[in-house]
Design a protein around this motif. Structure first.
Motif, PDB file in Angstrom:
ATOM      1  N   THR A 258      -7.470  16.459  28.991  1.00  0.00           N
ATOM      2  CA  THR A 258      -6.628  17.687  29.214  1.00  0.00           C
ATOM      3  C   THR A 258      -6.928  18.478  30.262  1.00  0.00           C
ATOM      4  OG1 THR A 258      -8.147  19.172  28.106  1.00  0.00           O
ATOM      5  CG2 THR A 258      -6.633  18.212  26.434  1.00  0.00           C
ATOM      6  N   THR A 259      -6.374  19.529  30.753  1.00  0.00           N
ATOM      7  CA  THR A 259      -6.512  20.103  31.856  1.00  0.00           C
ATOM      8  C   THR A 259      -7.303  21.565  31.594  1.00  0.00           C
ATOM      9  OG1 THR A 259      -4.358  21.106  31.767  1.00  0.00           O
ATOM     10  CG2 THR A 259      -4.580  18.955  33.296  1.00  0.00           C
ATOM     11  N   VAL A 260      -7.737  21.689  30.496  1.00  0.00           N
ATOM     12  CA  VAL A 260      -8.569  23.004  30.191  1.00  0.00           C
ATOM     13  C   VAL A 260      -9.476  23.293  30.932  1.00  0.00           C
ATOM     14  CG1 VAL A 260      -9.747  24.031  28.069  1.00  0.00           C
ATOM     15  CG2 VAL A 260      -7.582  22.709  27.657  1.00  0.00           C
ATOM     16  N   GLU A 261      -9.457  24.191  31.381  1.00  0.00           N
ATOM     17  CA  GLU A 261     -10.661  24.493  32.458  1.00  0.00           C
ATOM     18  C   GLU A 261     -11.785  25.501  31.707  1.00  0.00           C
ATOM     19  OE1 GLU A 261      -9.232  26.334  36.108  1.00  0.00           O
ATOM     20  OE2 GLU A 261      -7.809  24.504  36.477  1.00  0.00           O
ATOM     21  N   SER A 262     -11.418  26.070  30.557  1.00  0.00           N
ATOM     22  CA  SER A 262     -12.227  27.089  30.073  1.00  0.00           C
ATOM     23  C   SER A 262     -13.220  26.187  29.064  1.00  0.00           C
ATOM     24  CB  SER A 262     -11.621  28.095  29.131  1.00  0.00           C
ATOM     25  OG  SER A 262     -12.416  28.909  28.457  1.00  0.00           O
ATOM     26  N   LYS A 263     -14.513  26.694  29.187  1.00  0.00           N
ATOM     27  CA  LYS A 263     -15.357  25.864  28.171  1.00  0.00           C
ATOM     28  C   LYS A 263     -15.377  26.441  26.803  1.00  0.00           C
ATOM     29  CE  LYS A 263     -19.859  26.864  29.258  1.00  0.00           C
ATOM     30  NZ  LYS A 263     -21.286  26.824  29.546  1.00  0.00           N
ATOM     31  N   GLY A 264     -15.103  27.554  26.674  1.00  0.00           N
ATOM     32  CA  GLY A 264     -14.884  28.181  25.315  1.00  0.00           C
ATOM     33  C   GLY A 264     -13.742  27.478  24.681  1.00  0.00           C
ATOM     34  N   VAL A 265     -12.448  27.446  25.371  1.00  0.00           N
ATOM     35  CA  VAL A 265     -11.282  26.837  24.621  1.00  0.00           C
ATOM     36  C   VAL A 265     -11.566  25.351  24.479  1.00  0.00           C
ATOM     37  CG1 VAL A 265      -8.821  26.142  25.210  1.00  0.00           C
ATOM     38  CG2 VAL A 265      -9.805  28.662  25.593  1.00  0.00           C
ATOM     39  N   ARG A 266     -12.361  24.625  25.465  1.00  0.00           N
ATOM     40  CA  ARG A 266     -12.611  23.212  25.192  1.00  0.00           C
ATOM     41  C   ARG A 266     -13.194  22.954  23.971  1.00  0.00           C
ATOM     42  NH1 ARG A 266     -17.010  21.295  28.926  1.00  0.00           N
ATOM     43  NH2 ARG A 266     -17.998  22.291  27.250  1.00  0.00           N
ATOM     44  N   ASN A 267     -14.649  23.905  23.701  1.00  0.00           N
ATOM     45  CA  ASN A 267     -15.224  23.751  22.465  1.00  0.00           C
ATOM     46  C   ASN A 267     -14.612  23.897  21.230  1.00  0.00           C
ATOM     47  OD1 ASN A 267     -17.386  23.098  24.437  1.00  0.00           O
ATOM     48  ND2 ASN A 267     -18.304  24.804  24.006  1.00  0.00           N
ATOM     49  N   ARG A 268     -13.800  24.837  21.333  1.00  0.00           N
ATOM     50  CA  ARG A 268     -12.837  25.419  20.168  1.00  0.00           C
ATOM     51  C   ARG A 268     -11.822  24.297  19.659  1.00  0.00           C
ATOM     52  NH1 ARG A 268     -11.597  31.345  18.978  1.00  0.00           N
ATOM     53  NH2 ARG A 268     -13.381  32.359  19.941  1.00  0.00           N
ATOM     54  N   VAL A 269     -11.374  23.467  20.824  1.00  0.00           N
ATOM     55  CA  VAL A 269     -10.420  22.572  20.321  1.00  0.00           C
ATOM     56  C   VAL A 269     -11.285  21.300  19.800  1.00  0.00           C
ATOM     57  CG1 VAL A 269      -8.833  20.715  21.311  1.00  0.00           C
ATOM     58  CG2 VAL A 269      -8.746  23.329  22.059  1.00  0.00           C
ATOM     59  N   ALA A 270     -12.403  21.016  20.637  1.00  0.00           N
ATOM     60  CA  ALA A 270     -13.368  19.975  20.111  1.00  0.00           C
ATOM     61  C   ALA A 270     -13.789  20.227  18.693  1.00  0.00           C
ATOM     62  CB  ALA A 270     -14.594  19.977  20.779  1.00  0.00           C
ATOM     63  N   GLY A 271     -14.107  21.330  18.305  1.00  0.00           N
ATOM     64  CA  GLY A 271     -14.546  21.749  16.982  1.00  0.00           C
ATOM     65  C   GLY A 271     -13.404  21.694  16.092  1.00  0.00           C
ATOM     66  N   TYR A 272     -12.199  21.997  16.252  1.00  0.00           N
ATOM     67  CA  TYR A 272     -11.287  21.956  15.494  1.00  0.00           C
ATOM     68  C   TYR A 272     -10.978  20.390  15.248  1.00  0.00           C
ATOM     69  CZ  TYR A 272      -6.465  22.202  13.757  1.00  0.00           C
ATOM     70  OH  TYR A 272      -5.034  22.159  12.947  1.00  0.00           O
ATOM     71  N   ILE A 273     -10.762  19.593  16.234  1.00  0.00           N
ATOM     72  CA  ILE A 273     -10.736  18.119  15.990  1.00  0.00           C
ATOM     73  C   ILE A 273     -11.779  17.702  15.023  1.00  0.00           C
ATOM     74  CG2 ILE A 273     -10.459  15.984  17.252  1.00  0.00           C
ATOM     75  CD1 ILE A 273      -8.968  17.389  19.457  1.00  0.00           C
ATOM     76  N   THR A 274     -12.885  17.917  15.227  1.00  0.00           N
ATOM     77  CA  THR A 274     -14.166  17.447  14.717  1.00  0.00           C
ATOM     78  C   THR A 274     -14.157  17.945  13.028  1.00  0.00           C
ATOM     79  OG1 THR A 274     -15.585  17.811  16.257  1.00  0.00           O
ATOM     80  CG2 THR A 274     -16.568  17.524  14.335  1.00  0.00           C
ATOM     81  N   ARG A 275     -13.739  18.867  12.924  1.00  0.00           N
ATOM     82  CA  ARG A 275     -13.296  19.356  11.518  1.00  0.00           C
ATOM     83  C   ARG A 275     -12.160  18.516  10.702  1.00  0.00           C
ATOM     84  NH1 ARG A 275     -15.651  24.281   9.634  1.00  0.00           N
ATOM     85  NH2 ARG A 275     -14.059  24.465   8.007  1.00  0.00           N
ATOM     86  N   LYS A 276     -11.052  18.432  11.475  1.00  0.00           N
ATOM     87  CA  LYS A 276     -10.116  17.609  10.848  1.00  0.00           C
ATOM     88  C   LYS A 276     -10.533  16.143  10.554  1.00  0.00           C
ATOM     89  CE  LYS A 276      -6.710  20.426  10.572  1.00  0.00           C
ATOM     90  NZ  LYS A 276      -6.013  20.972   9.336  1.00  0.00           N
ATOM     91  N   LYS A 277     -11.369  15.468  11.462  1.00  0.00           N
ATOM     92  CA  LYS A 277     -11.647  14.165  11.345  1.00  0.00           C
ATOM     93  C   LYS A 277     -12.684  14.094  10.149  1.00  0.00           C
ATOM     94  CE  LYS A 277     -10.065  11.450  14.270  1.00  0.00           C
ATOM     95  NZ  LYS A 277      -9.476  10.145  13.987  1.00  0.00           N
ATOM     96  N   ALA A 278     -13.391  15.181  10.102  1.00  0.00           N
ATOM     97  CA  ALA A 278     -14.322  14.988   9.026  1.00  0.00           C
ATOM     98  C   ALA A 278     -13.983  15.390   7.685  1.00  0.00           C
ATOM     99  CB  ALA A 278     -15.466  16.223   9.278  1.00  0.00           C
ATOM    100  N   ALA A 279     -12.718  16.146   7.701  1.00  0.00           N
ATOM    101  CA  ALA A 279     -11.934  16.259   6.327  1.00  0.00           C
ATOM    102  C   ALA A 279     -11.328  14.964   5.823  1.00  0.00           C
ATOM    103  CB  ALA A 279     -11.032  17.324   6.426  1.00  0.00           C
ATOM    104  N   LYS A 280     -10.812  13.974   6.720  1.00  0.00           N
ATOM    105  CA  LYS A 280     -10.152  12.859   6.476  1.00  0.00           C
ATOM    106  C   LYS A 280     -11.207  11.782   6.072  1.00  0.00           C
ATOM    107  CE  LYS A 280      -6.300  13.530   9.712  1.00  0.00           C
ATOM    108  NZ  LYS A 280      -5.464  13.154  10.835  1.00  0.00           N
ATOM    109  N   VAL A 281     -12.183  11.950   6.327  1.00  0.00           N
ATOM    110  CA  VAL A 281     -13.286  10.926   5.776  1.00  0.00           C
ATOM    111  C   VAL A 281     -13.772  10.869   4.680  1.00  0.00           C
ATOM    112  CG1 VAL A 281     -15.786  10.105   6.426  1.00  0.00           C
ATOM    113  CG2 VAL A 281     -14.193  10.805   8.350  1.00  0.00           C
TER     114      VAL A 281
END
Length: 61
Positions: free
Chosen positions: A38-61
């Motif tokens: 992505t072109t996300v420049e904000s560290k906070g937004v990047r971390n929130r997106v990564a955290g959201y993806i991590t939670r979604k992947k963990a829920a599928k396992v």
């Protein structure tokens, strides 16, 4: 846990649809992939997106 903003969910869903094999249940790995894909420049937004993806992947396992 706070409700994630709409843009975080939209970006997370889009990334999971376009690059499902790029993400797993490890936050640090997902954070690096979000920064590369992505072109996300904000560290906070990047971390929130990564955290959201991590939670979604963990829920599928």
């Amino acid at each position: 846990m706070a409700i994630k903003p709409k843009y975080v969910k939209q970006l997370g869903r889009t990334l999971l649809e376009d690059y499902p094999e790029a993400f797993n249940t490890d936050f640090e790995t997902n954070k690096d992939h979000v920064a590369k894909l992505t072109t996300v420049e904000s560290k906070g937004v990047r971390n929130r997106v990564a955290g959201y993806i991590t939670r979604k992947k963990a829920a599928k396992v």
